[in-house]
Design an enzyme around this catalytic site. Structure first.
Site, PDB file in Angstrom:
ATOM      1  N   LEU A  65       0.870  -1.173   0.000  1.00 34.56           N
ATOM      2  CA  LEU A  65       0.000   0.000   0.000  1.00 34.56           C
ATOM      3  C   LEU A  65       0.910   1.228   0.000  1.00 34.56           C
ATOM      4  CD1 LEU A  65      -2.635  -1.152   2.659  1.00 34.56           C
ATOM      5  CD2 LEU A  65      -2.765  -1.368   0.170  1.00 34.56           C
ATOM      6  N   ASN A  96       7.563  -1.498   1.990  1.00 39.85           N
ATOM      7  CA  ASN A  96       8.136  -0.649   0.932  1.00 39.85           C
ATOM      8  C   ASN A  96       7.425   0.694   0.814  1.00 39.85           C
ATOM      9  OD1 ASN A  96       5.832  -2.043   0.036  1.00 39.85           O
ATOM     10  ND2 ASN A  96       6.419  -1.833  -2.109  1.00 39.85           N
ATOM     11  N   ASN A 279       8.400  -8.553 -10.820  1.00 43.83           N
ATOM     12  CA  ASN A 279       9.625  -8.963 -10.138  1.00 43.83           C
ATOM     13  C   ASN A 279       9.256 -10.024  -9.100  1.00 43.83           C
ATOM     14  OD1 ASN A 279      12.288  -9.055  -9.288  1.00 43.83           O
ATOM     15  ND2 ASN A 279      12.165  -7.204  -8.038  1.00 43.83           N
ATOM     16  N   ASP A 306       0.496 -10.488  -4.427  1.00 44.13           N
ATOM     17  CA  ASP A 306       1.650  -9.586  -4.520  1.00 44.13           C
ATOM     18  C   ASP A 306       1.206  -8.226  -5.057  1.00 44.13           C
ATOM     19  OD1 ASP A 306       4.333  -9.068  -4.002  1.00 44.13           O
ATOM     20  OD2 ASP A 306       4.960  -9.513  -6.053  1.00 44.13           O
TER      21      ASP A 306
END
Length: 418
Positions: A65, A96, A279, A306
């Protein structure tokens, strides 16, 4: 508050009502009665839908998020709504953000933002300070504040000794360590799976070897240190084989795969659509088949969306310049349901991930807390951009035919319906 769910097929191997069609009465957030027929009353909220199925609430172990720092991609509040309408009652949120979630106060911020939500938000805190891979973060303090695992999202721990110390240290409080399966030296500046398609398209390749070397290293370290290791989002046939062998040895190793790696291949790259830039990268048909087999055999423990929303300024650009990542919450179930039988994968959304990440699973049994997902596994639809609930629209499934429909959830004494 009372909710009556009518004629629902219960999918829960731990429930005495597994594979049976029942009425379910929920009162004050608990499963009060499960029976063949429960009379309707005026004060009941009635849920009666075509081919209704219910399971334990789904848990997504890898959700990004934007907030804090990248609210233009997704806010926490919007992300929680998307998760609920996608069938998830619990999500694990990656670190992240900006700043990186690497302190006690950061963890508490995320949890507080989700208070009173129907969705249970569980932070995955950074393994290293600022996710730079140099010094370990304060893992124990963050666990005490509510972090359920530790990992630097989509960043491998290159320092072997650091990973060894993390595995040893985390054992002191039964912590779960995540290690992203990528060797940056081997991967180099690659942006797509190294193979026939990358060669034809002139795209710099990331060989499968980059994933295999990292997993092999981590397994050697785990065998030496003990502890618990989770490898998120594997993507190759060889990775499945490596983890299968490690499990045979008795190592405490688990892994996940994304819905898009179970369903899409690098053949999609011929359009140069950056929504297919992921990725790890999309791999080959042989890899997809091996991943699907890994789900069926139980070698792969978890299926994740993901979910990683990317704003249009960083996604709708030349393929080589675009950021990795897809929005996946809305399509996680219907994508996997399109290629696998429900009984082959439903545990990878429910009991397995909850057990690995230490989340309480509430079986569909009288007296238990109501934490359930409502869905129809049979309908088919063309997924379009208008079906995307997220703020960002970077889905790789736009205009693809997918199978199934999510009706909603009941969680934290709240009914959310689509």
């Amino acid at each position: 508050m009372s909710t009556l769910i009518k004629n629902a097929t219960i999918i829960d191997a731990e429930s005495p009502f597994h594979n049976q069609k029942k009425d379910i009465l929920i009162r004050d957030g608990k499963l009060e009665k499960i029976a063949n027929s429960i009379p309707k009353k005026e004060n009941y909220t009635i849920v009666e839908l075509e081919n209704l199925h219910v399971s334990c609430g789904w848990f997504d172990t890898s959700v990004s998020l934007g907030e804090p720092g990248y609210e233009e991609r997704e806010t926490i509040n919007k992300g929680l709504i998307v998760a609920a309408k996608s069938g998830f009652t619990s999500i694990a949120v990656n670190a992240n953000t900006n700043p990186i979630i690497d302190s006690k106060s950061d963890v508490e911020y995320l949890i507080n933002k989700a208070s009173n939500s129907p969705i249970n938000l569980h932070p995955i805190a950074a393994l290293t300070q600022k996710s730079k891979g140099i010094e370990m973060a304060e893992l124990y303090d963050m666990q005490q504040s509510g972090a359920i695992a530790f990992g630097d999202y989509n960043k491998p721990i290159e320092n072997d000794k650091l990973m060894k110390i993390a595995l040893l240290y985390a054992q002191n409080f039964n912590g779960l360590v995540l290690s992203f399966p990528k060797n940056n030296t081997i991967a180099g500046e690659g942006i797509a799976n190294e193979g026939i398609n990358s060669t034809k398209l002139g795209l710099k390749g990331i060989p499968s070897l980059a994933e295999h070397i990292q997993i092999a290293r981590d397994l050697f370290l785990l065998e030496y240190t003990g502890g618990k290791l989770h490898i998120p989002t594997i993507s190759t046939a060889k990775s499945v084989a490596l983890i299968k062998e490690a499990k045979k040895k008795g190592l405490n190793i688990t892994c996940s795969v994304t819905a898009h790696h179970l369903t899409l291949t690098d053949d999609e790259l011929h359009s140069f659509d950056s929504n297919f830039k992921t990725n790890p990268p999309l791999r080959t048909k042989e890899d997809v088949k091996a991943l699907q087999k890994g789900i069926k055999s139980g070698v792969i423990d978890i299926i994740t969306s993901d979910h990683n929303p990317i704003d249009i300024e960083h996604k709708k650009v030349e393929f080589s310049e675009a950021k990795d990542g897809v929005t996946g919450l809305e399509t996680a179930f219907i994508a996997v349901n399109s290629v696998l039988a429900l009984e082959d994968f439903i545990n990878c959304f429910t009991t397995k991930p909850k057990g690995i990440f230490g989340i309480k699973n509430y079986s569909i049994t009288e007296g238990n807390i109501a934490d359930i997902t409502l869905f129809n596994p049979k309908t088919t639809t063309i997924f379009t951009k208008t079906n995307i609930l997220s703020t960002s629209k970077n889905s790789p499934f736009i205009n693809k035919r997918l199978k199934g429909e999510v009706y909603g959830i009941f969680s934290n004494n709240q009914l959310i319906k689509n």
